[in-house]
Write a protein that holds these residues in place. Structure first.
Motif, PDB file in Angstrom:
ATOM      1  N   ARG A   1       0.837  -1.216   0.000  1.00 51.68           N
ATOM      2  CA  ARG A   1       0.000   0.000   0.000  1.00 51.68           C
ATOM      3  C   ARG A   1       0.862   1.252   0.000  1.00 51.68           C
ATOM      4  NH1 ARG A   1      -2.916  -2.928   3.989  1.00 51.68           N
ATOM      5  NH2 ARG A   1      -1.942  -1.643   5.601  1.00 51.68           N
ATOM      6  N   ASP A   2       1.902   1.261   0.831  1.00 47.34           N
ATOM      7  CA  ASP A   2       2.759   2.446   0.939  1.00 47.34           C
ATOM      8  C   ASP A   2       3.503   2.737  -0.358  1.00 47.34           C
ATOM      9  OD1 ASP A   2       1.928   2.657   3.525  1.00 47.34           O
ATOM     10  OD2 ASP A   2       3.808   2.002   4.441  1.00 47.34           O
ATOM     11  N   LEU A   3       3.947   1.677  -1.035  1.00 48.55           N
ATOM     12  CA  LEU A   3       4.694   1.872  -2.283  1.00 48.55           C
ATOM     13  C   LEU A   3       3.819   2.516  -3.347  1.00 48.55           C
ATOM     14  CD1 LEU A   3       7.209   1.559  -3.989  1.00 48.55           C
ATOM     15  CD2 LEU A   3       6.570  -0.821  -4.423  1.00 48.55           C
ATOM     16  N   PHE A   4       2.588   2.054  -3.475  1.00 48.00           N
ATOM     17  CA  PHE A   4       1.704   2.640  -4.475  1.00 48.00           C
ATOM     18  C   PHE A   4       1.260   4.042  -4.068  1.00 48.00           C
ATOM     19  CE2 PHE A   4       1.204  -1.848  -5.695  1.00 48.00           C
ATOM     20  CZ  PHE A   4       1.480  -1.721  -7.049  1.00 48.00           C
ATOM     21  N   ALA A   5       1.069   4.255  -2.773  1.00 45.39           N
ATOM     22  CA  ALA A   5       0.654   5.579  -2.302  1.00 45.39           C
ATOM     23  C   ALA A   5       1.763   6.609  -2.453  1.00 45.39           C
ATOM     24  CB  ALA A   5       0.229   5.498  -0.842  1.00 45.39           C
ATOM     25  N   SER A   6       3.012   6.164  -2.569  1.00 43.96           N
ATOM     26  CA  SER A   6       4.140   7.099  -2.666  1.00 43.96           C
ATOM     27  C   SER A   6       4.180   7.834  -4.005  1.00 43.96           C
ATOM     28  CB  SER A   6       5.452   6.337  -2.477  1.00 43.96           C
ATOM     29  OG  SER A   6       5.725   5.502  -3.603  1.00 43.96           O
ATOM     30  N   GLY A   7       3.443   7.340  -4.997  1.00 46.22           N
ATOM     31  CA  GLY A   7       3.469   7.973  -6.317  1.00 46.22           C
ATOM     32  C   GLY A   7       4.669   7.562  -7.146  1.00 46.22           C
ATOM     33  N   PHE A   8       5.342   6.488  -6.746  1.00 49.32           N
ATOM     34  CA  PHE A   8       6.535   6.028  -7.449  1.00 49.32           C
ATOM     35  C   PHE A   8       6.280   5.791  -8.940  1.00 49.32           C
ATOM     36  CE2 PHE A   8       8.288   1.854  -8.878  1.00 49.32           C
ATOM     37  CZ  PHE A   8       9.545   2.294  -9.239  1.00 49.32           C
ATOM     38  N   LEU A   9       5.107   5.279  -9.272  1.00 49.99           N
ATOM     39  CA  LEU A   9       4.809   4.944 -10.665  1.00 49.99           C
ATOM     40  C   LEU A   9       4.385   6.137 -11.509  1.00 49.99           C
ATOM     41  CD1 LEU A   9       2.844   1.611 -10.069  1.00 49.99           C
ATOM     42  CD2 LEU A   9       5.143   1.850 -11.007  1.00 49.99           C
ATOM     43  N   ASN A  10       4.089   7.247 -10.852  1.00 52.38           N
ATOM     44  CA  ASN A  10       3.625   8.425 -11.590  1.00 52.38           C
ATOM     45  C   ASN A  10       4.712   8.926 -12.543  1.00 52.38           C
ATOM     46  OD1 ASN A  10       1.357   8.211 -10.043  1.00 52.38           O
ATOM     47  ND2 ASN A  10       1.847   9.923  -8.682  1.00 52.38           N
ATOM     48  N   GLY A  11       4.346   9.184 -13.766  1.00 58.02           N
ATOM     49  CA  GLY A  11       5.277   9.743 -14.731  1.00 58.02           C
ATOM     50  C   GLY A  11       6.107   8.718 -15.474  1.00 58.02           C
ATOM     51  N   LEU A  12       6.031   7.451 -15.110  1.00 58.49           N
ATOM     52  CA  LEU A  12       6.781   6.421 -15.829  1.00 58.49           C
ATOM     53  C   LEU A  12       5.995   6.004 -17.072  1.00 58.49           C
ATOM     54  CD1 LEU A  12       8.028   4.134 -12.896  1.00 58.49           C
ATOM     55  CD2 LEU A  12       9.285   5.927 -14.093  1.00 58.49           C
ATOM     56  N   SER A  13       6.643   6.053 -18.213  1.00 58.62           N
ATOM     57  CA  SER A  13       5.945   5.751 -19.462  1.00 58.62           C
ATOM     58  C   SER A  13       5.772   4.251 -19.688  1.00 58.62           C
ATOM     59  CB  SER A  13       6.716   6.363 -20.650  1.00 58.62           C
ATOM     60  OG  SER A  13       8.048   5.866 -20.686  1.00 58.62           O
ATOM     61  N   LYS A  14       6.645   3.449 -19.094  1.00 57.77           N
ATOM     62  CA  LYS A  14       6.568   2.000 -19.247  1.00 57.77           C
ATOM     63  C   LYS A  14       6.573   1.349 -17.862  1.00 57.77           C
ATOM     64  CE  LYS A  14       9.030   1.782 -23.674  1.00 57.77           C
ATOM     65  NZ  LYS A  14      10.215   1.209 -24.385  1.00 57.77           N
ATOM     66  N   PRO A  15       5.972   0.171 -17.729  1.00 55.03           N
ATOM     67  CA  PRO A  15       6.033  -0.541 -16.442  1.00 55.03           C
ATOM     68  C   PRO A  15       7.483  -0.847 -16.075  1.00 55.03           C
ATOM     69  CG  PRO A  15       4.367  -1.507 -17.861  1.00 55.03           C
ATOM     70  CD  PRO A  15       5.138  -0.545 -18.709  1.00 55.03           C
ATOM     71  N   PRO A  16       7.950  -0.409 -14.926  1.00 55.48           N
ATOM     72  CA  PRO A  16       9.343  -0.671 -14.550  1.00 55.48           C
ATOM     73  C   PRO A  16       9.564  -2.148 -14.259  1.00 55.48           C
ATOM     74  CG  PRO A  16       8.149   0.291 -12.712  1.00 55.48           C
ATOM     75  CD  PRO A  16       7.220   0.341 -13.884  1.00 55.48           C
ATOM     76  N   ARG A  17      10.776  -2.605 -14.543  1.00 53.70           N
ATOM     77  CA  ARG A  17      11.158  -3.983 -14.242  1.00 53.70           C
ATOM     78  C   ARG A  17      11.769  -4.011 -12.841  1.00 53.70           C
ATOM     79  NH1 ARG A  17      14.317  -5.557 -19.840  1.00 53.70           N
ATOM     80  NH2 ARG A  17      12.504  -5.507 -21.255  1.00 53.70           N
ATOM     81  N   ILE A  18      11.204  -4.838 -11.982  1.00 57.22           N
ATOM     82  CA  ILE A  18      11.603  -4.830 -10.575  1.00 57.22           C
ATOM     83  C   ILE A  18      12.031  -6.234 -10.146  1.00 57.22           C
ATOM     84  CG2 ILE A  18      10.797  -4.424  -8.210  1.00 57.22           C
ATOM     85  CD1 ILE A  18       8.956  -2.288  -9.327  1.00 57.22           C
ATOM     86  N   LEU A  19      13.118  -6.278  -9.408  1.00 57.04           N
ATOM     87  CA  LEU A  19      13.611  -7.530  -8.851  1.00 57.04           C
ATOM     88  C   LEU A  19      13.355  -7.543  -7.344  1.00 57.04           C
ATOM     89  CD1 LEU A  19      15.281 -10.181  -9.060  1.00 57.04           C
ATOM     90  CD2 LEU A  19      17.326  -8.787  -8.627  1.00 57.04           C
ATOM     91  N   VAL A  20      12.627  -8.571  -6.884  1.00 53.95           N
ATOM     92  CA  VAL A  20      12.404  -8.778  -5.455  1.00 53.95           C
ATOM     93  C   VAL A  20      13.014 -10.133  -5.115  1.00 53.95           C
ATOM     94  CG1 VAL A  20      10.713  -8.930  -3.598  1.00 53.95           C
ATOM     95  CG2 VAL A  20      10.246  -7.471  -5.570  1.00 53.95           C
ATOM     96  N   ASP A  21      14.100 -10.109  -4.347  1.00 51.77           N
ATOM     97  CA  ASP A  21      14.828 -11.346  -4.069  1.00 51.77           C
ATOM     98  C   ASP A  21      15.371 -11.297  -2.651  1.00 51.77           C
ATOM     99  OD1 ASP A  21      17.306 -13.211  -4.090  1.00 51.77           O
ATOM    100  OD2 ASP A  21      16.306 -13.687  -5.972  1.00 51.77           O
TER     101      ASP A  21
END
Length: 217
Positions: free
Chosen positions: A69-89
């Motif tokens: 919830r916090d990550l999406f509420a931070s606005g991190f995705l705002n302004g990105l033209s493409k879905p970012p590639r993320i590694l969770v390991d």
């Protein structure tokens, strides 16, 4: 065949069935462990029967839900033209605390929650499967298999951001009463894989005390 013989045979058959039923019931009672603690179905989002001062199932559910919830509420995705590639390991999620814990339980659930909530706005990279991906790419290029339905690319997918973090604890014990107190802090950081910039941080913390801690393993 005499009536007496038929009746005797029927009685023997009934007796055999009753004995078999009694034996099955006895085995069932033994499996139920009636002399011990009965097995119960528990809700992992709630405190269980065995609890201590450390990170438990309901904490893992609560923290991963909150971090998503916090990550999406931070606005991190705002302004990105493409879905970012993320590694969770779990390799970048370190346990610096006093509790033994399977780190992948945390990172796997967090990735699942993020993937569910992102609805295609994030792409998650599974670099743990790099060896299998390399093998499949080789089979396609050698013509052993066809190219599948998505075709071939120039290289394996690179990572834009990776999620890092740490579990930290501070413990205290009263030698007179035996009371154990622990402050638990779980921190997450989303790091730009190209520049090293930390673009988001999140923290989950709690403190508990108990007369005697449980064994985590």
């Amino acid at each position: 065949m005499s009536t007496k013989f038929i009746r005797a045979s029927l009685w023997l058959a009934v007796a055999a069935l009753l004995l078999a039923g009694a034996d099955a019931a006895a085995r069932e009672r033994k499996l139920e462990n009636r002399n011990g603690v009965q097995t119960r179905e528990l809700d992992p989002s709630q405190k269980g029967l065995v609890t201590g001062v450390g990170i438990e199932a309901h904490d893992i559910q609560s923290m991963t839900n909150q971090m998503a919830r916090d990550l999406f509420a931070s606005g991190f995705l705002n302004g990105l033209s493409k879905p970012p590639r993320i590694l969770v390991d779990e390799q970048e999620f370190h346990n610096e605390g006093s509790q033994i814990i399977n780190r992948r339980m945390i990172t796997q659930r967090l990735m699942t929650e993020l993937n569910r909530a992102s609805q295609g706005r994030m792409t998650f990279i599974g670099q743990r499967y790099a060896g299998m991906v390399a093998k499949q790419r080789e089979l396609k290029r050698e013509g052993v298999t066809d190219v599948g339905t998505t075709g071939m690319t120039g290289a394996q997918a690179g990572v834009d951001y990776f999620l890092a973090g740490a579990i930290m604890t501070q413990d205290a014990r009263d030698p007179r009463s035996g009371v154990v107190q622990r402050y638990n802090q779980i921190a997450f950081e989303l790091v730009d894989a190209e520049t090293g910039a930390v673009v988001w941080t999140g923290m989950y913390e709690f403190e508990r005390a108990a007369a005697d801690d449980v064994v985590y393993r």
